[in-house]
Enzyme design. Structure first.
Site, PDB file in Angstrom:
ATOM      1  N   PHE A  15     -32.240  12.020  12.117  1.00 27.68           N
ATOM      2  CA  PHE A  15     -31.403  10.910  12.339  1.00 27.68           C
ATOM      3  C   PHE A  15     -29.964  11.102  12.028  1.00 27.68           C
ATOM      4  CE2 PHE A  15     -30.142   6.919   9.746  1.00 27.68           C
ATOM      5  CZ  PHE A  15     -29.552   6.363  10.843  1.00 27.68           C
ATOM      6  N   ILE A  16     -29.578  11.333  11.005  1.00 23.55           N
ATOM      7  CA  ILE A  16     -28.037  11.675  10.652  1.00 23.55           C
ATOM      8  C   ILE A  16     -27.545  12.923  11.055  1.00 23.55           C
ATOM      9  CG2 ILE A  16     -26.309  11.640   8.513  1.00 23.55           C
ATOM     10  CD1 ILE A  16     -28.443  10.066   7.163  1.00 23.55           C
ATOM     11  N   THR A 136     -27.687  11.770  -1.581  1.00 26.83           N
ATOM     12  CA  THR A 136     -28.001  10.250  -1.552  1.00 26.83           C
ATOM     13  C   THR A 136     -27.472   9.445  -2.777  1.00 26.83           C
ATOM     14  OG1 THR A 136     -29.704   8.748  -1.679  1.00 26.83           O
ATOM     15  CG2 THR A 136     -30.409  10.944  -2.327  1.00 26.83           C
ATOM     16  N   ASP A 137     -27.209   8.113  -2.646  1.00 25.76           N
ATOM     17  CA  ASP A 137     -26.934   7.491  -3.822  1.00 25.76           C
ATOM     18  C   ASP A 137     -28.022   7.122  -4.825  1.00 25.76           C
ATOM     19  OD1 ASP A 137     -28.658   5.554  -2.322  1.00 25.76           O
ATOM     20  OD2 ASP A 137     -27.100   4.152  -2.283  1.00 25.76           O
ATOM     21  N   GLU A 138     -29.351   7.638  -4.290  1.00 27.21           N
ATOM     22  CA  GLU A 138     -30.562   7.369  -5.042  1.00 27.21           C
ATOM     23  C   GLU A 138     -30.802   8.242  -6.290  1.00 27.21           C
ATOM     24  OE1 GLU A 138     -34.204   6.856  -2.927  1.00 27.21           O
ATOM     25  OE2 GLU A 138     -33.226   5.817  -1.524  1.00 27.21           O
ATOM     26  N   SER A 165     -36.237  14.996  -6.424  1.00 24.62           N
ATOM     27  CA  SER A 165     -35.765  16.514  -5.669  1.00 24.62           C
ATOM     28  C   SER A 165     -34.506  16.713  -5.121  1.00 24.62           C
ATOM     29  CB  SER A 165     -36.872  16.422  -4.376  1.00 24.62           C
ATOM     30  OG  SER A 165     -36.672  15.614  -3.383  1.00 24.62           O
ATOM     31  N   LYS A 166     -33.998  15.485  -4.491  1.00 25.44           N
ATOM     32  CA  LYS A 166     -32.357  15.539  -4.061  1.00 25.44           C
ATOM     33  C   LYS A 166     -31.515  15.886  -5.405  1.00 25.44           C
ATOM     34  CE  LYS A 166     -30.959  14.681  -0.456  1.00 25.44           C
ATOM     35  NZ  LYS A 166     -30.705  15.677   0.610  1.00 25.44           N
ATOM     36  N   ARG A 226     -29.829  -3.139  -1.130  1.00 24.62           N
ATOM     37  CA  ARG A 226     -29.253  -1.752  -0.605  1.00 24.62           C
ATOM     38  C   ARG A 226     -27.951  -1.884  -0.045  1.00 24.62           C
ATOM     39  NH1 ARG A 226     -32.857  -0.590  -3.285  1.00 24.62           N
ATOM     40  NH2 ARG A 226     -34.676   0.855  -3.044  1.00 24.62           N
ATOM     41  N   PRO A 293     -44.170   1.383  -5.441  1.00 28.83           N
ATOM     42  CA  PRO A 293     -44.092   1.845  -7.101  1.00 28.83           C
ATOM     43  C   PRO A 293     -42.822   2.507  -7.452  1.00 28.83           C
ATOM     44  CG  PRO A 293     -46.036   2.854  -6.006  1.00 28.83           C
ATOM     45  CD  PRO A 293     -45.379   2.366  -4.922  1.00 28.83           C
TER      46      PRO A 293
HETATM   47  P1  NAD Z   1     -34.468  12.730   8.695  1.00 22.44           P
HETATM   48  O1  NAD Z   1     -35.743  12.770   8.125  1.00 22.44           O
HETATM   49  O2  NAD Z   1     -34.329  11.897   9.780  1.00 22.44           O
HETATM   50  O3  NAD Z   1     -34.003  14.341   9.070  1.00 22.44           O
HETATM   51  C1  NAD Z   1     -34.472  15.308   8.665  1.00 22.44           C
HETATM   52  C2  NAD Z   1     -34.386  16.511   9.319  1.00 22.44           C
HETATM   53  O4  NAD Z   1     -34.634  17.741   8.497  1.00 22.44           O
HETATM   54  C3  NAD Z   1     -35.546  16.572  10.469  1.00 22.44           C
HETATM   55  O5  NAD Z   1     -34.842  16.951  11.710  1.00 22.44           O
HETATM   56  C4  NAD Z   1     -36.491  17.499   9.937  1.00 22.44           C
HETATM   57  O6  NAD Z   1     -37.119  18.182  10.975  1.00 22.44           O
HETATM   58  C5  NAD Z   1     -35.435  18.673   9.211  1.00 22.44           C
HETATM   59  N1  NAD Z   1     -36.113  19.529   8.173  1.00 22.44           N
HETATM   60  C6  NAD Z   1     -37.114  18.876   7.146  1.00 22.44           C
HETATM   61  N2  NAD Z   1     -37.430  20.091   6.607  1.00 22.44           N
HETATM   62  C7  NAD Z   1     -36.918  21.048   6.934  1.00 22.44           C
HETATM   63  C8  NAD Z   1     -36.628  22.316   6.695  1.00 22.44           C
HETATM   64  N3  NAD Z   1     -37.705  22.962   5.692  1.00 22.44           N
HETATM   65  N4  NAD Z   1     -35.845  23.556   7.055  1.00 22.44           N
HETATM   66  C9  NAD Z   1     -35.366  22.786   8.381  1.00 22.44           C
HETATM   67  N5  NAD Z   1     -35.251  21.633   8.767  1.00 22.44           N
HETATM   68  C10 NAD Z   1     -36.034  20.668   7.970  1.00 22.44           C
HETATM   69  O7  NAD Z   1     -33.386  12.595   7.673  1.00 22.44           O
HETATM   70  P2  NAD Z   1     -32.062  11.623   7.640  1.00 22.44           P
HETATM   71  O8  NAD Z   1     -32.293  10.095   7.623  1.00 22.44           O
HETATM   72  O9  NAD Z   1     -31.232  12.179   8.934  1.00 22.44           O
HETATM   73  O10 NAD Z   1     -31.476  12.483   6.381  1.00 22.44           O
HETATM   74  C11 NAD Z   1     -30.517  13.717   6.389  1.00 22.44           C
HETATM   75  C12 NAD Z   1     -29.908  13.881   5.029  1.00 22.44           C
HETATM   76  O11 NAD Z   1     -29.262  13.025   4.588  1.00 22.44           O
HETATM   77  C13 NAD Z   1     -31.168  14.181   4.028  1.00 22.44           C
HETATM   78  O12 NAD Z   1     -30.866  15.334   3.181  1.00 22.44           O
HETATM   79  C14 NAD Z   1     -31.269  12.778   3.178  1.00 22.44           C
HETATM   80  O13 NAD Z   1     -31.446  13.162   1.884  1.00 22.44           O
HETATM   81  C15 NAD Z   1     -29.555  12.498   3.317  1.00 22.44           C
HETATM   82  N6  NAD Z   1     -29.340  10.923   3.136  1.00 22.44           N
HETATM   83  C16 NAD Z   1     -29.942  10.072   4.147  1.00 22.44           C
HETATM   84  C17 NAD Z   1     -29.672   8.767   4.252  1.00 22.44           C
HETATM   85  C18 NAD Z   1     -30.433   7.639   4.917  1.00 22.44           C
HETATM   86  O14 NAD Z   1     -30.101   6.705   4.739  1.00 22.44           O
HETATM   87  N7  NAD Z   1     -31.280   8.217   5.668  1.00 22.44           N
HETATM   88  C19 NAD Z   1     -28.829   8.201   3.134  1.00 22.44           C
HETATM   89  C20 NAD Z   1     -27.964   9.286   2.295  1.00 22.44           C
HETATM   90  C21 NAD Z   1     -28.484  10.674   2.262  1.00 22.44           C
HETATM   91  O1  DAU Z   2     -30.074   5.076  -0.510  1.00 24.11           O
HETATM   92  C1  DAU Z   2     -29.942   6.042   0.350  1.00 24.11           C
HETATM   93  C2  DAU Z   2     -31.545   6.502   0.919  1.00 24.11           C
HETATM   94  O2  DAU Z   2     -31.901   5.434   1.688  1.00 24.11           O
HETATM   95  C3  DAU Z   2     -31.751   7.842   1.377  1.00 24.11           C
HETATM   96  O3  DAU Z   2     -31.295   8.873   0.531  1.00 24.11           O
HETATM   97  C4  DAU Z   2     -33.252   7.967   1.957  1.00 24.11           C
HETATM   98  O4  DAU Z   2     -33.218   9.144   2.807  1.00 24.11           O
HETATM   99  C5  DAU Z   2     -33.507   6.666   2.653  1.00 24.11           C
HETATM  100  O5  DAU Z   2     -34.813   6.864   3.383  1.00 24.11           O
HETATM  101  C6  DAU Z   2     -33.091   5.362   2.273  1.00 24.11           C
HETATM  102  O6  DAU Z   2     -34.129   5.018   0.981  1.00 24.11           O
HETATM  103  P1  DAU Z   2     -34.613   3.642   0.679  1.00 24.11           P
HETATM  104  O7  DAU Z   2     -35.734   3.614   0.054  1.00 24.11           O
HETATM  105  O8  DAU Z   2     -33.735   2.602   0.242  1.00 24.11           O
HETATM  106  O9  DAU Z   2     -34.947   2.907   2.562  1.00 24.11           O
HETATM  107  P2  DAU Z   2     -36.112   2.624   3.323  1.00 24.11           P
HETATM  108  O10 DAU Z   2     -35.608   2.256   4.657  1.00 24.11           O
HETATM  109  O11 DAU Z   2     -37.555   3.323   3.133  1.00 24.11           O
HETATM  110  O12 DAU Z   2     -36.303   1.047   2.262  1.00 24.11           O
HETATM  111  C7  DAU Z   2     -35.265   0.125   2.152  1.00 24.11           C
HETATM  112  C8  DAU Z   2     -35.534  -0.916   1.326  1.00 24.11           C
HETATM  113  O13 DAU Z   2     -36.482  -1.718   2.094  1.00 24.11           O
HETATM  114  C9  DAU Z   2     -36.323  -0.433   0.276  1.00 24.11           C
HETATM  115  O14 DAU Z   2     -35.845  -1.358  -0.712  1.00 24.11           O
HETATM  116  C10 DAU Z   2     -37.832  -0.562   0.428  1.00 24.11           C
HETATM  117  C11 DAU Z   2     -37.856  -1.873   1.545  1.00 24.11           C
HETATM  118  N1  DAU Z   2     -38.785  -1.661   2.395  1.00 24.11           N
HETATM  119  C12 DAU Z   2     -39.195  -0.291   3.095  1.00 24.11           C
HETATM  120  C13 DAU Z   2     -39.973  -0.122   4.075  1.00 24.11           C
HETATM  121  C14 DAU Z   2     -40.305   1.111   4.843  1.00 24.11           C
HETATM  122  C15 DAU Z   2     -39.907  -2.725   2.729  1.00 24.11           C
HETATM  123  O15 DAU Z   2     -39.463  -3.670   2.017  1.00 24.11           O
HETATM  124  N2  DAU Z   2     -40.588  -2.475   3.755  1.00 24.11           N
HETATM  125  C16 DAU Z   2     -40.881  -1.416   4.322  1.00 24.11           C
HETATM  126  O16 DAU Z   2     -41.793  -1.214   5.076  1.00 24.11           O
END
Ligand code: NAD
Ligand code: DAU
Length: 356
Positions: A15-16, A136-138, A165-166, A226, A293
């Site tokens: 995605f990102i 991530t902020d998590e 893990s992050k 969030r 959880p």
């Molecule tokens: P995503 O799950 O959409 O994409 C992850 C990508 O990494 C995928 O294309 C997957 O195929 C690839 N990948 C997974 N394991 C791999 C490996 N071992 N070797 C090579 N490629 C591999 O995730 P995203 O939401 O795009 O997040 C990208 C990064 O940003 C992550 O590090 C995540 O922790 C961080 N992040 C995400 C968010 C969010 O809201 N989604 C926010 C803050 C930080």
């Molecule tokens: O804060 C950054 C993080 O945001 C990234 O590091 C992660 O990769 C990304 O997945 C995201 O984590 P969250 O757990 O915050 O995102 P998620 O979209 O899974 O959930 C957002 C909020 O919504 C969370 O409080 C859980 C809630 N939720 C989520 C799902 C999937 C629901 O209530 N119902 C749902 O079905």
């Protein structure tokens, strides 16, 4: 003429990462894109680059030392930007080891191989090279209402296997700077939304479920908070940190858009009611289900360092960004159909069937 800048981007089909690759190509950078193509990786995200000679896609794992070594030697990138990760908290609760494998061990291998290659570069190249790790902020844990937002010096206190893990990977990145002098940067960002997000995360999942007349599963009472940032603003911040950030430093990235989950879902329902009017009320599909959880209550980001040091400002407001995002999913039905494979349907059953 100066040499074209080259980035080794990992996880660039997600995605990102895909948004960052698209922006980097618009800025004229050459991109080597290493992605394992897990369930979350999708080459359709990069369809517009399919005949672009300056986007080189390589399917592979960040834990594959030989492959990384070959890519570095062959392409001589000016920077490595590490997006590759297992990213979904709910999956980490059901299968923590996959997160340790990629996020901890994978990052560790990547760092080791990059450090060995980097240490043999000439002085000028060694000084200008960057390793940017996307986090991530998590990692900072959970806030209560009224607590000050996370800043770069907030102690790490991760609560889920994903965030643990992050956090471990961030510590390794920092340690490679302190121990070996590798010129690293770390960014810690809040929740992203926007086009091409795999529909397991809150916003993309709710849009698709709402359109199909399926339940909208809100965990607990929906009062968890969030901070939301458009993915394009996140990627613009990453580019800025890469160009101008101080090595050894971390930068928080946030959207100044804190919302409860219920507010987000209700806003999405209201947008859908306007965009795709129908007799039923989308909001009637909301169901409160068993909580996650260890569910972190609130995240909030203080990103004044990024704003004041590097002059970053987000372009998208949450209101307009959310509307555009809904429109993107409506306009890309084919992308949606392809993403929702059998594996996706299996996940929906695994994560939601036992939630009452
Ligand atoms: P995503 O799950 O959409 O994409 C992850 C990508 O990494 C995928 O294309 C997957 O195929 C690839 N990948 C997974 N394991 C791999 C490996 N071992 N070797 C090579 N490629 C591999 O995730 P995203 O939401 O795009 O997040 C990208 C990064 O940003 C992550 O590090 C995540 O922790 C961080 N992040 C995400 C968010 C969010 O809201 N989604 C926010 C803050 C930080
Ligand atoms: O804060 C950054 C993080 O945001 C990234 O590091 C992660 O990769 C990304 O997945 C995201 O984590 P969250 O757990 O915050 O995102 P998620 O979209 O899974 O959930 C957002 C909020 O919504 C969370 O409080 C859980 C809630 N939720 C989520 C799902 C999937 C629901 O209530 N119902 C749902 O079905």
């Amino acid at each position: 003429m100066s040499k074209q800048q080259c980035l080794l981007v990992t996880g660039g089909a997600g995605f990102i990462g895909s948004c960052f690759v698209l922006q980097s190509r618009q800025r004229g950078l050459r991109v080597i894109n290493l992605d394992k193509l897990t369930y979350a990786g999708n080459l359709e995200n990069l369809a517009s680059l399919s005949s672009d000679p300056d986007h080189i896609f390589v399917q592979g794992d960040i834990g594959n030392a030989e492959l990384i070594q070959w890519l570095l030697g062959h392409y001589e990138p000016d920077a490595v930007v590490n997006f590759a990760a297992e990213s979904h908290v709910d999956r980490s609760i059901l299968d923590p080891e996959a997160f340790v494998r990629t996020n901890v061990l994978g990052t560790s291998t990547l760092l080791r191989v990059v450090k060995n290659w980097w240490s043999c570069l000439d002085d000028a190249k060694r000084a200008s090279f960057r390793f940017l790790h996307i986090s991530t902020d998590e990692v900072f844990g959970a806030l209560q209402p009224g607590d000050p937002a996370f800043c770069e010096t907030t102690p790490y206190s991760p609560n889920s296997p994903y965030s643990a893990s992050k956090a471990a990977s961030d510590h390794l990145v920092r340690a490679f700077h302190e121990t070996y002098g590798l010129p690293v940067l770390i960014t810690n960002c809040s929740n992203n939304y926007g086009p091409r997000q795999f529909p397991e995360k809150l916003i993309s999942l709710m849009i698709l479920n709402a359109l199909e007349g399926k339940p909208l599963p809100v965990y607990g009472t929906g009062s968890n908070i969030r901070d939301w940032l458009h993915v394009e603003d996140h990627c613009a911040a990453i580019a800025l940190v890469l160009e101008q950030g101080r090595t050894g430093e971390s930068y928080n990235i946030g959207g100044h858009s804190e919302r409860t989950n219920l507010e987000v879902v209700q806003t999405l329902c209201a947008i859908l009611q306007e965009e795709v009017p129908c007799e039923r009320r989308y909001a009637d599909q909301i169901r409160f289900v068993t909580d996650r959880p260890g569910h972190d209550f609130r995240y909030a980001i203080d990103c004044r360092k990024l704003e004041q040091e590097l002059g970053w400002k987000p372009v998208h407001s949450f209101a307009s960004g959310l509307k555009e995002t809904v429109r993107w999913y409506l306009a890309h039905r084919e992308w949606v159909e392809h993403v929702r494979s059998g594996a996706y349907r299996d996940w929906m059953v695994r994560n939601y069937a036992d939630r009452v």
